[in-house]
Design an enzyme around this catalytic site. Structure first.
Site, mmCIF file in Angstrom:
data_model
loop_
_atom_site.group_PDB
_atom_site.id
_atom_site.type_symbol
_atom_site.label_atom_id
_atom_site.label_comp_id
_atom_site.label_asym_id
_atom_site.label_seq_id
_atom_site.Cartn_x
_atom_site.Cartn_y
_atom_site.Cartn_z
ATOM 1 C CB SER A 90 -0.909 0.014 1.234
ATOM 2 O OG SER A 90 -1.790 -1.072 1.243
ATOM 3 C CG HIS A 110 5.194 4.512 6.770
ATOM 4 N ND1 HIS A 110 5.485 4.312 5.453
ATOM 5 C CD2 HIS A 110 6.381 4.500 7.413
ATOM 6 C CE1 HIS A 110 6.796 4.173 5.298
ATOM 7 N NE2 HIS A 110 7.359 4.285 6.477
#
Length: 337
Positions: free
Chosen positions: A284, A306
């Site tokens: 991702s 993140h």
């Protein structure tokens, strides 16, 4: 010059790595300050400096502040040098796979060959087998080919691993990865370095037992290497669908039974599959830069801090519109103006 606050969001090394990659690709210089300001050991560490050094070597960049402990870096890239061989040693604790992620998007069709020494299987970064089974295979789906040769494995804390990445070529374009598709097979690699071979077998069998309920063929191979500098073990898994791939990995450590290592990777894989995403939580993040460069959309397993931080850095370098919806899973779509 693009100004970047290195303490923004999750405030880690990914801010620097994404900035380096996009700086070279776009030719835009940047200044990053407050580097890792909120971390226990703030400033640039050795593994971060190797990312800077690698990108500096590739693009003949001018830099200021590239030293251990520095909280500010200026990076001014020049033209990417093709037909280049680069050798680097990121140290015993340095992650080879994080360097690969940083460098690869910038060297497509540049005939650059990079030999990286360091940790191939270390905590807090994808394992080298995850890179082989998942990252490179998904890049192949969007039109990017790369050859990775794993010469030696390196585990924390001794390191000693060695990898060559070369022949990074392709003609990537806009892509859509919105579903895994029908699950067809689970592949994996269970490895040990300078440890008894039965550890790899036990990791494999433990993972296989949990994954058998998915009702698809399971092909997990073992990679047993004796005489390596470092001792360690781990397993990486890839659930291959008709349209995409979901991956997971787990590393052994002192006091952690081999069965737990295999079980951990299998459960992470199943948890990612249960989100109904098209790519797992690692991918991702890693796919975001390619979607932003070429125009792409995908369903990520989870929108982490993140990933959110990465997204904001990307928008500083690229003139794109990003649409994000959902959390677990989330839909990411980048439109190039």
């Amino acid at each position: 010059m693009i100004e970047i606050d290195g303490s923004f969001g999750e405030g880690g090394g990914q801010i620097l790595r994404t900035s380096l990659t996009l700086s070279i690709i776009t030719g835009k210089p940047f200044r990053i300050f407050n580097i890792r300001a909120n971390r226990p050991n703030p400033g640039l560490q050795r593994q971060h400096l190797w990312a800077v050094k690698a990108m500096k070597m590739i693009s003949n960049a001018e830099t200021k502040g590239d030293e251990v402990g520095s909280k500010e870096l200026i990076f001014v890239p020049h033209e990417i040098k093709g037909n280049t061989n680069i050798d680097m040693d990121v140290g015993t604790a340095g992650s080879v796979t994080l360097i690969i992620q940083t460098v690869l998007p910038a060297i497509i069709n540049k005939n650059v060959r990079i030999r990286i020494k360091g940790g191939t299987d270390v905590p807090k970064s994808p394992t080298i087998d995850y890179i082989r089974l998942v990252y490179l295979e998904i890049l192949r789906k969007i039109g990017i080919e790369a050859k990775l040769n794993l010469i030696k494995r390196g585990h924390y804390p001794e390191g000693g691993g060695e990898v060559i990445i070369e022949n990074v070529n392709g003609n990537p374009s806009a892509f859509s990865l919105l579903e895994l598709g029908k699950l067809t097979i689970i592949k994996g690699i269970s490895h040990v370095s300078s440890l008894p071979a039965h550890i790899a077998e036990r990791q494999m069998n433990s993972a296989r037992e949990i994954l058998s309920k998915l009702g698809v063929p399971i092909e997990i191979e073992t990679d047993v290497r004796q005489g390596e500098v470092s001792k360690g073990s781990g397993i990486a898994l890839a659930a291959i669908g008709e349209k995409s791939i979901i991956g997971a990995d787990s590393l052994g450590e002192r006091g952690k039974r081999a069965e737990i290592v295999g079980e951990e990777a299998a459960r992470i894989l199943i948890n990612n599959l249960n989100t109904k995403a098209s790519v797992d939580i690692h991918m991702s993040d890693m796919l975001m830069i390619f979607a932003s460069l070429y125009g792409g959309e995908y369903i990520g397993a989870e929108l982490t801090s993140h990933a959110y931080t990465n997204m904001e850095i990307i928008k500083k370098f690229l003139d794109i519109k990003i649409d994000v919806s959902g959390k677990r899973p989330f839909r990411f779509k980048a439109k190039i103006f």
